[in-house]
Write an enzyme that holds these catalytic residues in place. Structure first.
Site, PDB file in Angstrom:
ATOM      1  N   ARG A 156      30.835  37.448  45.874  1.00 43.39           N
ATOM      2  CA  ARG A 156      30.757  35.990  45.984  1.00 43.39           C
ATOM      3  C   ARG A 156      30.228  35.442  44.676  1.00 43.39           C
ATOM      4  NH1 ARG A 156      26.386  36.161  50.379  1.00 43.39           N
ATOM      5  NH2 ARG A 156      25.941  37.963  49.071  1.00 43.39           N
TER       6      ARG A 156
ATOM      7  N   CYS B 276      39.138  30.987  45.808  1.00 42.65           N
ATOM      8  CA  CYS B 276      39.667  32.016  46.719  1.00 42.65           C
ATOM      9  C   CYS B 276      40.156  31.490  48.057  1.00 42.65           C
ATOM     10  CB  CYS B 276      38.600  33.091  46.938  1.00 42.65           C
ATOM     11  SG  CYS B 276      38.283  34.029  45.435  1.00 42.65           S
TER      12      CYS B 276
HETATM   13  N1  LIG Z   1      36.388  34.483  41.748  1.00 41.51           N
HETATM   14  C1  LIG Z   1      36.029  35.118  42.844  1.00 41.51           C
HETATM   15  O1  LIG Z   1      34.996  34.831  43.444  1.00 41.51           O
HETATM   16  C2  LIG Z   1      36.902  36.221  43.397  1.00 41.51           C
HETATM   17  C3  LIG Z   1      36.365  37.076  44.370  1.00 41.51           C
HETATM   18  C4  LIG Z   1      37.162  38.106  44.864  1.00 41.51           C
HETATM   19  C5  LIG Z   1      38.462  38.245  44.426  1.00 41.51           C
HETATM   20  N2  LIG Z   1      38.967  37.385  43.494  1.00 41.51           N
HETATM   21  C6  LIG Z   1      40.338  37.606  43.030  1.00 41.51           C
HETATM   22  O2  LIG Z   1      40.272  38.270  41.768  1.00 41.51           O
HETATM   23  C7  LIG Z   1      41.333  37.834  40.908  1.00 41.51           C
HETATM   24  C8  LIG Z   1      40.761  37.281  39.619  1.00 41.51           C
HETATM   25  O3  LIG Z   1      39.976  36.146  39.937  1.00 41.51           O
HETATM   26  P1  LIG Z   1      38.990  35.466  38.882  1.00 41.51           P
HETATM   27  O4  LIG Z   1      38.282  34.380  39.616  1.00 41.51           O
HETATM   28  O5  LIG Z   1      38.214  36.524  38.183  1.00 41.51           O
HETATM   29  O6  LIG Z   1      40.058  34.827  37.873  1.00 41.51           O
HETATM   30  P2  LIG Z   1      39.772  34.070  36.491  1.00 41.51           P
HETATM   31  O7  LIG Z   1      40.823  33.058  36.393  1.00 41.51           O
HETATM   32  O8  LIG Z   1      38.337  33.697  36.420  1.00 41.51           O
HETATM   33  O9  LIG Z   1      40.006  35.207  35.387  1.00 41.51           O
HETATM   34  C9  LIG Z   1      41.229  35.765  35.062  1.00 41.51           C
HETATM   35  C10 LIG Z   1      41.186  36.245  33.616  1.00 41.51           C
HETATM   36  O10 LIG Z   1      42.374  36.978  33.336  1.00 41.51           O
HETATM   37  C11 LIG Z   1      42.776  36.670  32.007  1.00 41.51           C
HETATM   38  N3  LIG Z   1      44.181  37.044  31.842  1.00 41.51           N
HETATM   39  C12 LIG Z   1      45.296  36.414  32.301  1.00 41.51           C
HETATM   40  N4  LIG Z   1      46.394  37.121  31.966  1.00 41.51           N
HETATM   41  C13 LIG Z   1      45.975  38.225  31.296  1.00 41.51           C
HETATM   42  C14 LIG Z   1      46.623  39.336  30.716  1.00 41.51           C
HETATM   43  N5  LIG Z   1      47.950  39.481  30.759  1.00 41.51           N
HETATM   44  N6  LIG Z   1      45.882  40.269  30.099  1.00 41.51           N
HETATM   45  C15 LIG Z   1      44.539  40.150  30.034  1.00 41.51           C
HETATM   46  N7  LIG Z   1      43.857  39.126  30.589  1.00 41.51           N
HETATM   47  C16 LIG Z   1      44.572  38.174  31.209  1.00 41.51           C
HETATM   48  C17 LIG Z   1      42.475  35.199  31.878  1.00 41.51           C
HETATM   49  O11 LIG Z   1      42.426  34.808  30.519  1.00 41.51           O
HETATM   50  C18 LIG Z   1      41.119  35.121  32.579  1.00 41.51           C
HETATM   51  O12 LIG Z   1      40.056  35.371  31.686  1.00 41.51           O
HETATM   52  C19 LIG Z   1      42.136  36.825  41.731  1.00 41.51           C
HETATM   53  O13 LIG Z   1      43.178  37.489  42.382  1.00 41.51           O
HETATM   54  C20 LIG Z   1      41.124  36.339  42.755  1.00 41.51           C
HETATM   55  O14 LIG Z   1      41.738  35.883  43.928  1.00 41.51           O
HETATM   56  C21 LIG Z   1      38.208  36.389  42.970  1.00 41.51           C
END
Ligand SMILES: NC(=O)c1ccc[n+]([C@@H]2O[C@H](COP(=O)([O-])OP(=O)(O)OC[C@H]3O[C@@H](n4cnc5c(N)ncnc54)[C@H](O)[C@@H]3O)[C@@H](O)[C@H]2O)c1
Length: 436
Positions: free
Chosen positions: A152, A261
């Site tokens: 979270r 999410c």
């Molecule tokens: N944020 C949360 O609380 C959370 C919790 C559990 C699961 N998730 C899941 O995890 C995943 C990521 O979420 P997040 O919140 O960390 O996303 P985010 O948007 O914060 O981060 C994604 C990162 O990936 C980078 N990126 C994009 N394309 C790329 C590539 N080809 N190569 C390298 N880097 C690249 C972006 O620049 C960014 O820094 C999602 O599927 C989300 O649903 C998120």
């Protein structure tokens, strides 16, 4: 162990840092060059409590590094985590282009056995799609594992270091052994690692988030009903929460769920069900109710100001979708701001961490205050959209003077009703008695 993490957002950076904390060598890759530059210069690009200490320690001890060069990271790693965005596509289904694109890029580079771990939230069948991409582009043996993340925001470091459970979807014994070894330091207290097949693992994540969104939404509806029938949602919440089968958590009503999410995951699960010709009715209702709940405060304002919000000026406490994060994705505050501006009102906001992110998208459409009291200057009313601790026990004496009227619309039920009566505020909260 040698680890690569692709994507350094809220999940990737926490994952990378926490894996380095237990002695692994971690290289984090991102395509955002500015972000990588920042991290190389020792700047944590997101606000996540406790992350900075681990971040700096592991960089200093040489276990955590950053690059934009995918090959450098892949060559060095036994296990490659993908923590990439899975935003809703045009039809609401999860957009897998980041995942499948990265899989293709990795497949073209990989020269020896690796475990490719998907940490992003993805629909059932994604592991198979990723495997197919590898099969198409390389002959090197790889295993694709589903390992959804349950952290979270706001307590992400704790959640990663001491997870309630770890879910690993794989049918490969070799990959299972490596994953068990990697996670062993995080499950020492007996918290389980559940090994299962990839599809069950993928669905577990969607089921968890959709269930939680449903629980919140149910309480929001109970709160709305409380207002109509003259019941107090706090009493009802305590009354049902003491039942173990229901549980105390996630029963606090508010102004709808937001964040990066729940909204997209509920939508994606409903959409995925549809593609299997299953009509997931409860999720459709959850989404409908949440749409209305996000602007329930605006409806209350319309009633109070007899449908005319033009020329009104509001102080807004809280912009982040929840406290202890700077994440504003799908934050209810943004929907409220949008409705208020459309109705001709003006807003001065304060948030302890999220103002730069809001400024980046809204610019000067609203005003930003240096602190919570400055935000109140000349406001017709105070609106509360995020339950930051610093808002819970404010100096009410300091609030009276700048506010034009002693009027509070509280979307997070922060204040005691008797206190509001004693202080002489008009106080409109969620599912509780109106103090007027
Ligand atoms: N944020 C949360 O609380 C959370 C919790 C559990 C699961 N998730 C899941 O995890 C995943 C990521 O979420 P997040 O919140 O960390 O996303 P985010 O948007 O914060 O981060 C994604 C990162 O990936 C980078 N990126 C994009 N394309 C790329 C590539 N080809 N190569 C390298 N880097 C690249 C972006 O620049 C960014 O820094 C999602 O599927 C989300 O649903 C998120």
């Amino acid at each position: 162990m040698k680890i690569a993490v692709i994507g350094t957002g809220y999940v990737g950076l926490v994952t990378g840092t926490c894996l380095a904390e237990t002695g692994n060598d971690v290289i984090c890759v991102d395509i955002d060059t500015q972000k990588v530059e920042k991290m190389k210069n020792g700047v944590v690009p997101i606000y996540e409590p406790g992350l900075d200490v681990l971040f700096h320690r592991n960089i200093a001890q040489g276990r955590l590094s950053f690059t934009t060069d995918l090959k450098e990271a892949i060559d060095a790693a036994q296990i490659v985590f993908m923590a990439l965005p899975t935003p809703p596509g045009g039809d609401g289904a999860a957009d897998l282009s980041y995942i499948l694109g990265a899989a293709k890029d990795i497949a073209k580079i990989v020269s020896e056995y690796k475990v490719i771990v998907n940490k992003s939230t993805v629909p059932v069948g994604t592991a198979d799609k990723v495997k197919a991409v590898f099969k198409e582009h390389t002959e090197v043996e790889i295993d694709v594992v589903s390992n959804p993340e349950f952290l979270r925001e706001g307590v992400a470091v704790d959640d990663f270091m001491k997870p309630d459970r770890v879910v690993v979807g794989t049918q490969s014994e070799k990959a299972q052994k490596l994953m068990a070894e990697l996670y062993a330091p995080y499950v020492r207290q007996g918290n389980p690692i559940f090994f299962m097949d990839e599809r069950s693992s993928e669905l577990t994540k969607y089921a968890a988030n959709s269930f939680l969104a449903t629980k919140i939404t149910f309480m929001n509806e109970i709160a709305n009903l409380c207002e109509l029938v003259g019941a107090d949602v706090d009493a009802v919440r305590k009354g049902i929460g003491s039942d173990d089968r229901i549980g105390k958590r996630f029963l606090f009503p508010g102004i709808g769920y937001g964040g990066s999410c729940f909204p997209k995951d509920v939508q994606a699960l409903a959409k995925a069900a549809e593609s299997y010709t299953y009509d997931f009715q409860i999720l459709k209702a959850v989404m409908d109710v949440n749409e209305k709940q996000k602007v329930v405060m605006v409806e209350k304002l319309r009633q109070y100001y007899k449908n005319d919000l033009s020329g009104k000026h509001f102080a807004l406490w809280g912009l982040a979708f929840k406290p202890e994060t700077d994440d504003i994705r799908e934050a209810p505050a943004l929907y409220i701001i949008d409705e208020l501006i459309k109705a001709g009102a003006t807003v001065t906001a304060f948030d302890p961490e999220a103002m730069p992110n809001v400024k980046a998208i809204l610019g000067d459409k609203i005003n930003y205050a240096a602190d919570q009291y400055e935000a109140l200057e000349n406001a017709d009313a105070l609106l509360i959209a995020t339950e930051w601790s610093v808002f819970r026990n404010p100096n009410f004496d300091k609030m009276e003077e700048p506010l034009k009227h002693k009027v509070i619309f509280d979307g997070r039920n922060l204040f005691d009703l008797q206190k509001m009566i004693d202080l002489g505020f008009y106080y409109n909260s969620i599912g509780r008695k109106l103090i007027s």
